[in-house]
Design a protein around this motif. Sequence first.
Motif, PDB file in Angstrom:
ATOM      1  N   LEU A   1       0.823  -1.209   0.000  1.00  0.00           N
ATOM      2  CA  LEU A   1       0.000   0.000   0.000  1.00  0.00           C
ATOM      3  C   LEU A   1       0.859   1.261   0.000  1.00  0.00           C
ATOM      4  CD1 LEU A   1      -2.940   0.771  -0.047  1.00  0.00           C
ATOM      5  CD2 LEU A   1      -2.957   0.670   2.432  1.00  0.00           C
ATOM      6  N   THR A   2       1.940   1.279   0.759  1.00  0.00           N
ATOM      7  CA  THR A   2       2.819   2.454   0.748  1.00  0.00           C
ATOM      8  C   THR A   2       3.453   2.651  -0.623  1.00  0.00           C
ATOM      9  OG1 THR A   2       4.647   1.144   1.637  1.00  0.00           O
ATOM     10  CG2 THR A   2       3.345   2.410   3.209  1.00  0.00           C
ATOM     11  N   LYS A   3       3.766   1.555  -1.299  1.00  0.00           N
ATOM     12  CA  LYS A   3       4.315   1.671  -2.653  1.00  0.00           C
ATOM     13  C   LYS A   3       3.271   2.243  -3.606  1.00  0.00           C
ATOM     14  CE  LYS A   3       6.718  -0.950  -6.174  1.00  0.00           C
ATOM     15  NZ  LYS A   3       7.993  -0.313  -6.230  1.00  0.00           N
ATOM     16  N   ILE A   4       2.036   1.789  -3.496  1.00  0.00           N
ATOM     17  CA  ILE A   4       0.968   2.307  -4.361  1.00  0.00           C
ATOM     18  C   ILE A   4       0.738   3.792  -4.087  1.00  0.00           C
ATOM     19  CG2 ILE A   4      -1.507   2.202  -4.806  1.00  0.00           C
ATOM     20  CD1 ILE A   4      -1.355  -0.793  -4.427  1.00  0.00           C
ATOM     21  N   ILE A   5       0.742   4.180  -2.825  1.00  0.00           N
ATOM     22  CA  ILE A   5       0.552   5.594  -2.473  1.00  0.00           C
ATOM     23  C   ILE A   5       1.657   6.442  -3.080  1.00  0.00           C
ATOM     24  CG2 ILE A   5       0.591   7.239  -0.555  1.00  0.00           C
ATOM     25  CD1 ILE A   5      -0.825   5.024   1.115  1.00  0.00           C
ATOM     26  N   SER A   6       2.878   5.972  -2.972  1.00  0.00           N
ATOM     27  CA  SER A   6       4.014   6.711  -3.523  1.00  0.00           C
ATOM     28  C   SER A   6       3.907   6.833  -5.040  1.00  0.00           C
ATOM     29  CB  SER A   6       5.314   5.999  -3.139  1.00  0.00           C
ATOM     30  OG  SER A   6       6.405   6.600  -3.762  1.00  0.00           O
ATOM     31  N   GLU A   7       3.576   5.740  -5.716  1.00  0.00           N
ATOM     32  CA  GLU A   7       3.470   5.766  -7.175  1.00  0.00           C
ATOM     33  C   GLU A   7       2.302   6.643  -7.633  1.00  0.00           C
ATOM     34  OE1 GLU A   7       5.570   4.488  -9.418  1.00  0.00           O
ATOM     35  OE2 GLU A   7       6.842   3.810  -7.780  1.00  0.00           O
ATOM     36  N   THR A   8       1.230   6.656  -6.880  1.00  0.00           N
ATOM     37  CA  THR A   8       0.088   7.504  -7.217  1.00  0.00           C
ATOM     38  C   THR A   8       0.462   8.973  -7.120  1.00  0.00           C
ATOM     39  OG1 THR A   8      -1.398   5.804  -6.373  1.00  0.00           O
ATOM     40  CG2 THR A   8      -2.322   7.998  -6.657  1.00  0.00           C
ATOM     41  N   GLU A   9       1.216   9.314  -6.080  1.00  0.00           N
ATOM     42  CA  GLU A   9       1.647  10.705  -5.926  1.00  0.00           C
ATOM     43  C   GLU A   9       2.578  11.122  -7.056  1.00  0.00           C
ATOM     44  OE1 GLU A   9       3.278  13.684  -2.467  1.00  0.00           O
ATOM     45  OE2 GLU A   9       3.497  11.536  -2.196  1.00  0.00           O
ATOM     46  N   VAL A  10       3.470  10.241  -7.457  1.00  0.00           N
ATOM     47  CA  VAL A  10       4.376  10.545  -8.562  1.00  0.00           C
ATOM     48  C   VAL A  10       3.589  10.757  -9.852  1.00  0.00           C
ATOM     49  CG1 VAL A  10       6.197   9.567 -10.030  1.00  0.00           C
ATOM     50  CG2 VAL A  10       6.381   9.408  -7.554  1.00  0.00           C
ATOM     51  N   ALA A  11       2.616   9.894 -10.103  1.00  0.00           N
ATOM     52  CA  ALA A  11       1.806  10.028 -11.318  1.00  0.00           C
ATOM     53  C   ALA A  11       1.020  11.340 -11.315  1.00  0.00           C
ATOM     54  CB  ALA A  11       0.855   8.841 -11.442  1.00  0.00           C
ATOM     55  N   ALA A  12       0.493  11.721 -10.153  1.00  0.00           N
ATOM     56  CA  ALA A  12      -0.255  12.970 -10.066  1.00  0.00           C
ATOM     57  C   ALA A  12       0.653  14.174 -10.336  1.00  0.00           C
ATOM     58  CB  ALA A  12      -0.910  13.096  -8.697  1.00  0.00           C
ATOM     59  N   ARG A  13       1.862  14.134  -9.786  1.00  0.00           N
ATOM     60  CA  ARG A  13       2.790  15.252 -10.036  1.00  0.00           C
ATOM     61  C   ARG A  13       3.185  15.322 -11.501  1.00  0.00           C
ATOM     62  NH1 ARG A  13       7.514  14.383  -6.512  1.00  0.00           N
ATOM     63  NH2 ARG A  13       6.527  12.530  -5.718  1.00  0.00           N
ATOM     64  N   LYS A  14       3.342  14.168 -12.161  1.00  0.00           N
ATOM     65  CA  LYS A  14       3.662  14.169 -13.585  1.00  0.00           C
ATOM     66  C   LYS A  14       2.509  14.767 -14.392  1.00  0.00           C
ATOM     67  CE  LYS A  14       6.982  10.409 -13.910  1.00  0.00           C
ATOM     68  NZ  LYS A  14       7.282   9.091 -14.498  1.00  0.00           N
ATOM     69  N   CYS A  15       1.279  14.415 -14.016  1.00  0.00           N
ATOM     70  CA  CYS A  15       0.115  14.983 -14.718  1.00  0.00           C
ATOM     71  C   CYS A  15       0.073  16.499 -14.555  1.00  0.00           C
ATOM     72  CB  CYS A  15      -1.172  14.353 -14.198  1.00  0.00           C
ATOM     73  SG  CYS A  15      -1.472  12.690 -14.805  1.00  0.00           S
ATOM     74  N   GLU A  16       0.365  16.978 -13.345  1.00  0.00           N
ATOM     75  CA  GLU A  16       0.397  18.433 -13.144  1.00  0.00           C
ATOM     76  C   GLU A  16       1.509  19.081 -13.967  1.00  0.00           C
ATOM     77  OE1 GLU A  16       0.666  18.940  -8.909  1.00  0.00           O
ATOM     78  OE2 GLU A  16      -1.497  19.280  -8.768  1.00  0.00           O
ATOM     79  N   PHE A  17       2.638  18.419 -14.055  1.00  0.00           N
ATOM     80  CA  PHE A  17       3.741  18.945 -14.867  1.00  0.00           C
ATOM     81  C   PHE A  17       3.333  19.041 -16.329  1.00  0.00           C
ATOM     82  CE2 PHE A  17       7.454  17.984 -17.548  1.00  0.00           C
ATOM     83  CZ  PHE A  17       8.249  19.079 -17.249  1.00  0.00           C
ATOM     84  N   TYR A  18       2.718  17.967 -16.843  1.00  0.00           N
ATOM     85  CA  TYR A  18       2.292  17.978 -18.246  1.00  0.00           C
ATOM     86  C   TYR A  18       1.198  19.014 -18.477  1.00  0.00           C
ATOM     87  CZ  TYR A  18       4.920  13.633 -18.725  1.00  0.00           C
ATOM     88  OH  TYR A  18       5.905  12.690 -18.735  1.00  0.00           O
ATOM     89  N   ALA A  19       0.322  19.187 -17.501  1.00  0.00           N
ATOM     90  CA  ALA A  19      -0.735  20.197 -17.640  1.00  0.00           C
ATOM     91  C   ALA A  19      -0.134  21.592 -17.727  1.00  0.00           C
ATOM     92  CB  ALA A  19      -1.705  20.106 -16.467  1.00  0.00           C
ATOM     93  N   GLY A  20       0.919  21.829 -16.977  1.00  0.00           N
ATOM     94  CA  GLY A  20       1.571  23.133 -17.010  1.00  0.00           C
ATOM     95  C   GLY A  20       2.314  23.403 -18.303  1.00  0.00           C
TER      96      GLY A  20
END
Length: 87
Positions: A33-52
């Motif tokens: 679960l901690t690995k999934i949480i970490s990977e989800t946060e990374v994916a969200a930050r990448k989406c924000e980067f691409y949106a910018g």
Amino acid sequence: MLLNLFKAINNMQPKVRELDPTTTQRIKEGAYLTKIISETEVAARKCEFYAGNCSDEQIAQFFQDEADTLYKAKHTLQKYYESMTEE
């Protein structure tokens, strides 16, 4: 020589009991679960980067919506993890 030394040192250490299967499963679930949480946060930050970086407003909005969805999922997973560790 060193092997005998390590065996002697380990014999003086207290022995750890084997965990019951339920506890072992909870530990594995927590680690996963901690690995999934970490990977989800990374994916969200990448989406924000691409949106910018997008010049098209619709694509930027799509990435931002995905980032928001991922952050909500991360928050839900964190609450579940916290409820697991409170027991």
